[in-house]
Structures are given as structure tokens and as C-alpha cells.
Design a protein around this motif. Structure first.
Motif, short mmCIF file in Angstrom:
data_model
loop_
_atom_site.label_atom_id
_atom_site.label_comp_id
_atom_site.label_asym_id
_atom_site.label_seq_id
_atom_site.Cartn_x
_atom_site.Cartn_y
_atom_site.Cartn_z
N UNK A 46 23.72 -10.07 -24.80
CA UNK A 46 24.77 -9.88 -25.80
C UNK A 46 24.46 -8.73 -26.74
N UNK A 47 23.18 -8.53 -27.06
CA UNK A 47 22.78 -7.43 -27.94
C UNK A 47 23.00 -6.09 -27.26
N UNK A 48 22.65 -6.02 -25.99
CA UNK A 48 22.71 -4.74 -25.27
C UNK A 48 24.13 -4.38 -24.84
N UNK A 49 25.06 -5.34 -24.88
CA UNK A 49 26.45 -5.04 -24.55
C UNK A 49 27.07 -4.19 -25.65
N UNK A 50 28.02 -3.36 -25.30
CA UNK A 50 28.65 -2.51 -26.30
C UNK A 50 30.07 -2.19 -25.87
N UNK A 287 30.84 -8.25 -27.37
CA UNK A 287 31.03 -7.99 -25.94
C UNK A 287 30.02 -8.84 -25.19
N UNK A 288 30.46 -9.91 -24.53
CA UNK A 288 31.81 -10.38 -24.23
C UNK A 288 32.66 -10.68 -25.48
N UNK A 289 33.98 -10.60 -25.29
CA UNK A 289 34.92 -10.79 -26.38
C UNK A 289 35.09 -12.29 -26.66
#
Length: 472
Positions: A46-50, A287-289
């Protein structure tokens, strides 16, 4: 006034919050089925998602760095040293326990902050405990009290505390005037905070990873250089936590002292349940939304702050041999003495620089929280923000050369009230947190990228922003 403030702090910090924060941490750990352990890999993801498709918010990584900017302060250097001096090595074990439980609490409050976020007049996301208290519990008056307490403590007084720590460190290490340090700090902070949340997030995104990595690198060097002592040291930490270690040189400490000081250090450092970090968690574009993804991000923040950075300070001190009972050497001076053992004469200077980065980023991170509270109170326009920014700069200058205990104690009382309101709110809304978590996990297990849609919970209509949560 001093007697009243002392009484309030005794009630809040001696009874309500020490036990309340622990109880809430246990409650969410059990209700969410040990989410902080089971979903740890998902936190990293979740942290690495953008997401680049929504310019109303900041990235999950920026949100994590901004919350860490506030969390990681002088307490990670001086506070850990005080806990060791008063509670012995066993205090570190209880600090770990509190952090593990706090990860579940941080998850819950930041998930709610994401769910109940709104857009301000400039089209940017805003949210936090005041919003889910007002919308989810239909108690706008409690949200207003929370917001005022947040502005007083995090927006103003605690920044004076951080400035005072920087000024003390630089005065001792470099002989620089405290007033001069305060003025320079205020100007530096002003340049960033007048750029708003986006500028703060951008600075935090670069500075926080750098400062944390540099500090952890020195700790790893100390561990590697004393690797033979590490297993015994870890064994002593665990044994001392339960009062089983022999009091060699008085270092073991009592069970009560170890538990009390470890619990306090953990609670004060990671801020889980205080209601501070959710204010920046709401600003992120997840992200995820799905609201749960930002809860996972902020849960990881507690892990980084306490399990990594506070433990780094503890190992630096314990492996140095500088922790001597009744020596009077504690706080920043103890950490500086320990660092000098590990890296020589550069040690005290390194600690002074580390305190600068840790405390300065706390100042700008704290402001980010307070700005959201202004929006909730309806005074978040240009004039309101300008007044808060100038007041913060004035407090930084004042804090650089002056330390008035009563004012700082008043801020503690203010934060105590704020945290108490937040804890009650997240427990009352815990059923919603549980449903959102189950929905997120179910979608992951089905092989889908989790997405939350407002239409799946029609009972929340009128409480949450339907437009934000209608994106496919």
C-alpha cells in the motif's frame, strides 16, 4: 491554573490514556484478527502504490513520510534514553508491545479518516477525527473541541518544544545562540509551511527517508561492531521486562518501572490513537482506492517509528555501556555519550544534527495536522492559514530560547482531551472499521484490486462524500 493543569494531566496520562490506549489497542487487535501481523506484507504494498490520476491528494508514500515527520521527533532520541534510565532495559520490551498494539489502533483511526474525508474550497482532500466524529457520530460539537485542542497542542505549543530541543542541542554541540537558532528555524519552517500541504509532503518525502536511513545506518554499524553482545542484550531486555534479570549494577530495574516507562515511551512516540496522524492520512489518494489501504500505510508508520527508530536508539545506548544508574546522565546527553563511544568525537555532533532533522520535520508535520483542523472549524481560508503560520513561527522563536513548563503542561492536557475524544469515537465506529476491513480482504482473496464504492454501504449516504467514493 498550574494546579488545575497538573490535575488534568494526572487524570489523562496517569489513568485514562495509559490504560485506555492499551485497552483500545488490544480491542482492535482482537476484533481485526491481528491485522498488524497478518497484513504486514499488504502494508508495504500500500505504501509503494501511487496514483497519478487524482491531484486532489498526496501519494500514500508522501502521507507516510509526513506522518513520520511528526511522529519521529526528539522523543526518539531523548525520550528513549529517559525510559532506559528510569526503567532499565526491560522498558524496551514494553515499548515493543505498545507499538504492536498501537499498529491496530492507528489502522482503525486512519481508515475512518479516509472514509469520511471531504474536499475543501480549493478542491483538496481534508479529513481526520473531527470529521468522522461530526459525520459518523453526529457530534459536531465534539469535533470542534477536538480541532481546537489539536491546533493548540500540535499547531502551536509542541512546535515550541521541538525548537527548544534543537536550540539546546546546537548550543551544547556548536555553541550557537539559542535565540539565533530559533529565528533561523522559524524562517526555514515559514518557507515550507507557506507552501501548504503539498510543499510539506514534498519536503517530507525526501527528508524523512534520508534522516531515518542515516540514523538506522549508524545503529546497524554499532550492532555489527558488537554483534557478539547482541543476543545477550536482547535476552536481558526480555528478562528485565518481567523482573527476572539480575540487577547487575542496578541496570535491570523493577518490573513496575520497566513497564511504566516502556508503555509511556511507546505511547508518546508512536501517537497511535492520539488522533494526529489521521489528519494527514485523509489527505492521501489511496491506491488501492479503498479506505483500508491508508489505514495499512499509517499502521506501518507506527512500526517504523517505534520498532525501528526507538529500538535503534535503545541498542546504541545499551551496547555503549554508558547507561549507569544514578549517574544523572540521561536524555539527549546520554544518547550523545553513547554515540561518542560508537563513532568517536563526531558522536555528539551527529546526535545534534539528528535532533535537528527529527525535530524540524516534526514542526512542519504538526502544522499539516493543524491546517486540517482549521478547515473543519470553517476558518481554513487564506487569512486563517496565514494567522496560524505566523503564530507557529512566533512559537518556534519563543521556544528556541524560553521553556515555560506550565505552557507545555497545558499542551499535554489539551492533547489528553483530544486523544480521549478520539478513542471513544473509534471504538463507537469500530463496527464500520471491521466491515471495511473484511471487504478489503475479501476482494484481495478473490484476486481483485480492492475498490470501495459508496453504493455498497447505502446507510452511509449523507455521511460520506459520494463523489469521492464512486470512482470505479
Amino acid at each position: 491554573m498550574t494546579a488545575v493543569i497538573d490535575f488534568l494531566n494526572t487524570i489523562f496520562w496517569g489513568y485514562v490514556l495509559i490504560y485506555g490506549l492499551l485497552a483500545v489497542g488490544v480491542y482492535f487487535t482482537l476484533r481485526l484478527k491481528f491485522i498488524q501481523i497478518v497484513q504486514f506484507p499488504e502494508m508495504i504494498r500500500s505504501v509503494l502504490s501511487s496514483s497519478d490520476t487524482d491531484r486532489s491528494g498526496i501519494t500514500p508514500f508522501q502521507a507516510l513520510c509526513t506522518s513520520l515527520a511528526s511522529r519521529v521527533g526528539t522523543g526518539n532520541i531523548a525520550g528513549v534514553a529517559v525510559a532506559l534510565y528510569l526503567g532499565g532495559p526491560g522498558a524496551i520490551f514494553w515499548m515493543w508491545v505498545v507499538a504492536a498494539l498501537g499498529m491496530a489502533t492507528a489502522f482503525a483511526e486512519s481508515t475512518l479518516a479516509q472514509l469520511y474525508k471531504v474536499k475543501d474550497d480549493e478542491g483538496r482532500y481534508r479529513g481526520g477525527p473531527a470529521f468522522y466524529i461530526a459525520r459518523g457520530l453526529k457530534a459536531p460539537w465534539a469535533g470542534a473541541i477536538f480541532s481546537v485542542c489539536l491546533i493548540l497542542s500540535f499547531g502551536l505549543v509542541f512546535n515550541a518544544v521541538q525548537a527548544n530541543s534543537i536550540a539546546d542541542a546546537f548550543s551544547g554541540a556548536f555553541g550557537i545562540s539559542k535565540l539565533g537558532t530559533g529565528v533561523v528555524l522559524a524562517l526555514m519552517a515559514g518557507v515550507i509551511i507557506f507552501g501548504g500541504i503539498t510543499a510539506i509532503a514534498r519536503v517530507a518525502e525526501y527528508v524523512v527517508p534520508f534522516m531515518a536511513a542515516a540514523y538506522l545506518a549508524v545503529a546497524l554499524y554499532a550492532v555489527a561492531a558488537n554483534i557478539g553482545e547482541v543476543p545477550g542484550m536482547l535476552g536481558m531486555i526480555v528478562a528485565s521486562a518481567f523482573g527476572f534479570a539480575p540487577a547487575a549494577g542496578g541496570l535491570a530495574g523493577s518490573l513496575a518501572a520497566a513497564m511504566l516507562n516502556g508503555v509511556k515511551r511507546g505511547l508518546f512516540s508512536n501517537e497511535a490513537g492520539m488522533g494526529s496522524a489521521p489528519n494527514i492520512a485523509a489527505v492521501a489518494t489511496p491506491d488501492p482506492h479503498h479506505p483500508v489501504s491508508q489505514g495499512l500505510v499509517q499502521s506501518l508508520g507506527v512500526f517504523i517509528d517505534t520498532i525501528l527508530i526507538c529500538t535503534a536508539t535503545a541498542l546504541l545506548i545499551l551496547l555503549s555501556g554508558t547507561l549507569v544508574p544514578d549517574s544523572g546522565l540521561t536524555g539527549t546527553q546520554l544518547t550523545q555519550a553513547a554515540m561518542q563511544v560508537h563513532i568517536g568525537a563526531a558522536g555528539p555532533y551527529f546526535v545534534a544534527v539528528a535532533i535537528f532533522f527529527f525535530a524540524f520535520t516534526s514542526i512542519i508535520g504538526n502544522y499539516a495536522y493543524a491546517e486540517g483542523a482549521l478547515v473543519f472549524l470553517g476558518v481554513g481560508g487564506r487569512i486563517g492559514k496565514a494567522v496560524l503560520r505566523l503564530a507557529l513561527m512566533a512559537m518556534v522563536v519563543w521556544g528556541g530560547y524560553e521553556s515555560v513548563a506550565t505552557v507545555f503542561d497545558a499542551a499535554d492536557a489539551s492533547m489528553g482531551l483530544m486523544a480521549t475524544i478520539n478513542l471513544i469515537a473509534i471504538v463507537l465506529l469500530s463496527g464500520l472499521v471491521s466491515r471495511l476491513t473484511a471487504d478489503y480482504i475479501a476482494q484481495r482473496k478473490a484476486g481483485r484490486k480492492p475498490v470501495f464504492l459508496a453504493e455498497t454501504m447505502p446507510e452511509l449516504k449523507g455521511e460520506i462524500d459520494q463523489e469521492i467514493w464512486s470512482r470505479k
